[in-house]
Structure formats: structure tokens, C-alpha cells
Design an enzyme around this catalytic site. Sequence first.
Site, PDB file in Angstrom:
ATOM      1  N   CYS A 174      60.167  -5.619   3.353  1.00  0.00           N
ATOM      2  CA  CYS A 174      59.682  -4.298   3.770  1.00  0.00           C
ATOM      3  C   CYS A 174      60.265  -3.882   5.119  1.00  0.00           C
ATOM      4  O   CYS A 174      60.049  -2.769   5.568  1.00  0.00           O
ATOM      5  CB  CYS A 174      58.168  -4.280   3.896  1.00  0.00           C
ATOM      6  SG  CYS A 174      57.346  -4.926   2.471  1.00  0.00           S
ATOM      7  N   CYS A 181      52.793   0.970   7.348  1.00  0.00           N
ATOM      8  CA  CYS A 181      53.853  -0.027   7.156  1.00  0.00           C
ATOM      9  C   CYS A 181      54.077  -0.898   8.372  1.00  0.00           C
ATOM     10  O   CYS A 181      54.412  -2.062   8.235  1.00  0.00           O
ATOM     11  CB  CYS A 181      55.148   0.640   6.694  1.00  0.00           C
ATOM     12  SG  CYS A 181      55.851   1.796   7.856  1.00  0.00           S
TER      13      CYS A 181
END
Lengths: 137, 394
Positions: A35, A104
Site C-alpha cells: 500500500c 491510508c
Amino acid sequence: MTLYSEKVMEHFRNPHNVGKIEEADGVGEVGNPVCGDIMKIYIKVKDGIIDDCKFETFGCGAAIATSSMVTEMVKGKTIEEALKITNQAVAEALGGLPPIKMHCSNLAADGLLKAIEDYQQKTGKIKKESKKKKERK
Amino acid sequence: MQRIYLDHAATTATDPMVVKEMEIYFSQKYGNPNSIHSFGQETRQAIEEARKKVAHLIGAEPSEIIFTSGGTEADNHAIKGVAWANQKKGKHIITSQIEHHAVLHSCRFLEKQGFKVTYLPVDKYGLIDPEELEKTINDQTILITIMHANNEIGTIEPIKEISEIARRRGIYFHIDAVQTVGHIPIKVKELGVDMLSMSGHKFYGPKGVGALYLKKGVKIFPLIDGGGQEKNRRASTENVPGIIGMGKAAELAEERLKQGEEDRIAIMRDKLIKGISERVENVHLNGHPTKRLPGNVNFCFEFVEGESILLNLDMEGIAASSGSACTSGSLEPSYVLLAIGLPHEIAHGSLRLSLGKENTEDEVDYVLEVLPQIIKKLRELSPFKGNWKGLESR
């Protein structure tokens, strides 16, 4: 660039408490290189107080700034106090983050929690309810 | 602090000579080019002059140029227009996995309407294999759409080889040449393409204007219906200042190409590539080493994340771009970098430096001085450092 607040950029420019703590009492790792964000938080505990805290982070500006901020926030706090620090509180201390970054890259408090859990496990003081309490959002 | 612009693949500064040319077409010569009176006729004439210049730049006939609102519209027009006009013949389209979103999303839209689309893979340099492409052609194939050069990694595709196949098999061939027009010499007849998209602001023209080269005889529907502008191929009153600006930009680009501008820029590109490779460890050049846009440099730096590099460069006055998730606006890193086989964690550490006509050797030297320090600083923060499996070991 106005992507981030001045406070975020301050921490990004000169991150505090960078590095590893050799023989740390607790280490927490969150995120995933897939990610694009991964944080490692190290703590040193003395008499129930977080004496030292350092970090290593691979990630964007928000990831680095939140890591730096959480190490600042937690130093000198008791374990109980430290457990109350949330990702939200870290973001607020930085003057906010862009909305897309809230999910995130705002993981530093989770990393700290994992480091504390690691410490508690090592010292046999694991408290299951504290983990539950911290499963927020 | 000096500011260095290395994001020319995103957009370029409108050339002051272009702006000067455009100026009078706002308040002085404002007639609608479709009007009979002298106000209209003077802008009509100017538009046709601009069309000649744009056509000349790519070796086309002026009648084969349709002005659009930009590269995106030109791509949409070519793909949807050909698909709709030729669907009785077949409903299959061939493209690649690394196209610009203007092409990919047009194809996705057509898939929802019952068209079949083949998204060709690319090799580690981002190159399409023409033989593989030919294998995917069937009796339903009506269109091949492939980019001339990739906007992220700069790889120039084998357009001539593909156009030979397309011609032999009787299939329309469109190329998205947004990154190449004005930057490398292009002759549409030599390339053998039926359609070509271009954008004004990528070669020092204004934003909001582009063009589609449409070879005479291509069966296509308009994308925008309305009045009879652009010979019934693109309705809406012409963007006169924009078109004039794009015409001037095309003229200037042709002059620069005659003077070997792309070689001067390629020298700076190669200096950057060599300099970064020598000064920084654990780096990976993305794109083809030689079949490459003259202004494109794209590296992945292991153990660090792209947005952090961009922010640090920006603090030093250097404007660049990245394919990391943070800059792609999603959680995924660039699909182009994934298509050339990079793992996610490495794709997150990409940096694109795209050179343009204003850049100088001194600026290149400055980047080579600053960038290695930035990577070093970020790697000191990184938990990976040396213990990450490098690409070579894969």
C-alpha cells in the site's frame, strides 16, 4: 505547496525521533509496503512511563509526519495515558490531514499501540481489554 | 530560491509568442468564424491558417485536422466514433494495458455497450509485441488504438510495425500521440496511421485545445452533435484563440525540431539517467533505454515512497511527478508501472522527471546534486534500508 498544513510540513522536513531503539522494550509495525506505507515504532519503558520512542517509516508525507508526531506526543506519558492516543488525535495535533490521507497514512497511533502490546506481552502484563478499547473508528 | 520545472509531460508553459498571437482573438478579432460578415471571415481565415500549421507539423492535409477541446476528446472521438460507425462490421477493439485513461476508459465504456476489448500486455520496457498483437486480431476487429509514447515511462511503441499489420488486415489504426507531437518528428503517412490524437498544451500551446488527425475516408461518427462546424465532424463554435495558439505552437515546434531540439533535450535526459544511476544505489530505470521520449526520465528508488521524494524536491524548488498511490489519487500505484512487472512496493517509489525546452544543463546538475541527498535522507527514515530484496534477485 498547500497539500499539507504547515505543522505537517514542519515534521516532514525535520522529523523527530528517527531511528531504531536497540533493545527496545516494545516494537510495533503497521501498514504494508504494497500500500506504500509502513511504520515501525520502538518504545523504551521505565517505571511504567514511556521514556523514549523512535520510528522508522516508509511512506508519504502524512505517514512520516504522523510517525514523528506520535513519538513526540507519547514521550513521558504513562502506559495508560499512551493507550489513549488515537490516530485522530495525532492528525489533530498536526492541524489536520487531507481527507484521502486519513485512512491510508494515518496509522502512527496504531503502531504505538502495537509497540505497547508487544511490551505488555514481553513483560507478562498483557491486558486484553485495553486492546479492545483501542479498536476504534 | 530557483524554481526548476521538470514536469513537462503534465503540461508546458504557453510560449509567450503563442500568447501574443492569441491575444487579438479575444476582444479585437472576436467574430464567429461561421459568420458571413467580415468579423467572421477574418477569424475563419485565421483558423484555416492554424489548421495548415498543425497539419504541416505531422505531414497531414489541412482537411484531415479536426480541432477538439484537447487530447482526451480526440481519443474519445477516435475510439467511440469509429466503434459506433463500424459496429456492423464487428465489435472488437485492440489496445494496450498502458494507455492513457482517455483511451482505457473510452474502451471500458464501449465494453459496457457490448464491444469486446483486448488489453495487450507489455514487456518489462513497456513495449508492445506486434506479433502478439496480430494474434489477437479476429474477423470482428475494427480498431487498434495504441499510444505513440507512454506518458509515464516514455517508451516509444513500434507504431510502423503495427500500422503495417493494421493495413494488411484492413483495420483502422489510431494512435494517441499526445506525448510525441511537437517533441519528435512525425509524419502520419510514414507512420501509416488512420487517426492521431494531439494536445496543444503539451507542446507549449494553450490548454483546452487539441486536434484529431483523421485520414481521408475513415468511417467515423461525430462525438459532439450540433452545428455544422469542422465539416460536420465536431459541432460547437470554434475555440478561436485556442486554435490560433495551437497553430502558432505547431509552427514553433516545427522550427525547434528543424534545429535539433530533441537531441539537445535527449542529452540532458541521458545525463540525468547516467548521473542518477551512478550516484544512487538500488535504483531502477523504468521504460526503454533508447526507444524513449527525449525528455523522459523515470526511476524507481527502492525503500522510499514517491510522494515523499516529490515533497522534498518541491522544497528544493524542483517540480516533478510520481506514480505512487498518493499521487495517483487511489490506493494503487501506477498501473503502467505494474504492467511492466514492478512489484507494488517498488512502484510506490517512482519519480518522473520530464524535461522541456527551457531546461538547462545547470538545472540538470542541480538535480543531480540535490536528489541523491533526498533519497539518502528518506532511506535513513525507512525501515527497509538494505534488507529489502532487490529487483535483481527476482
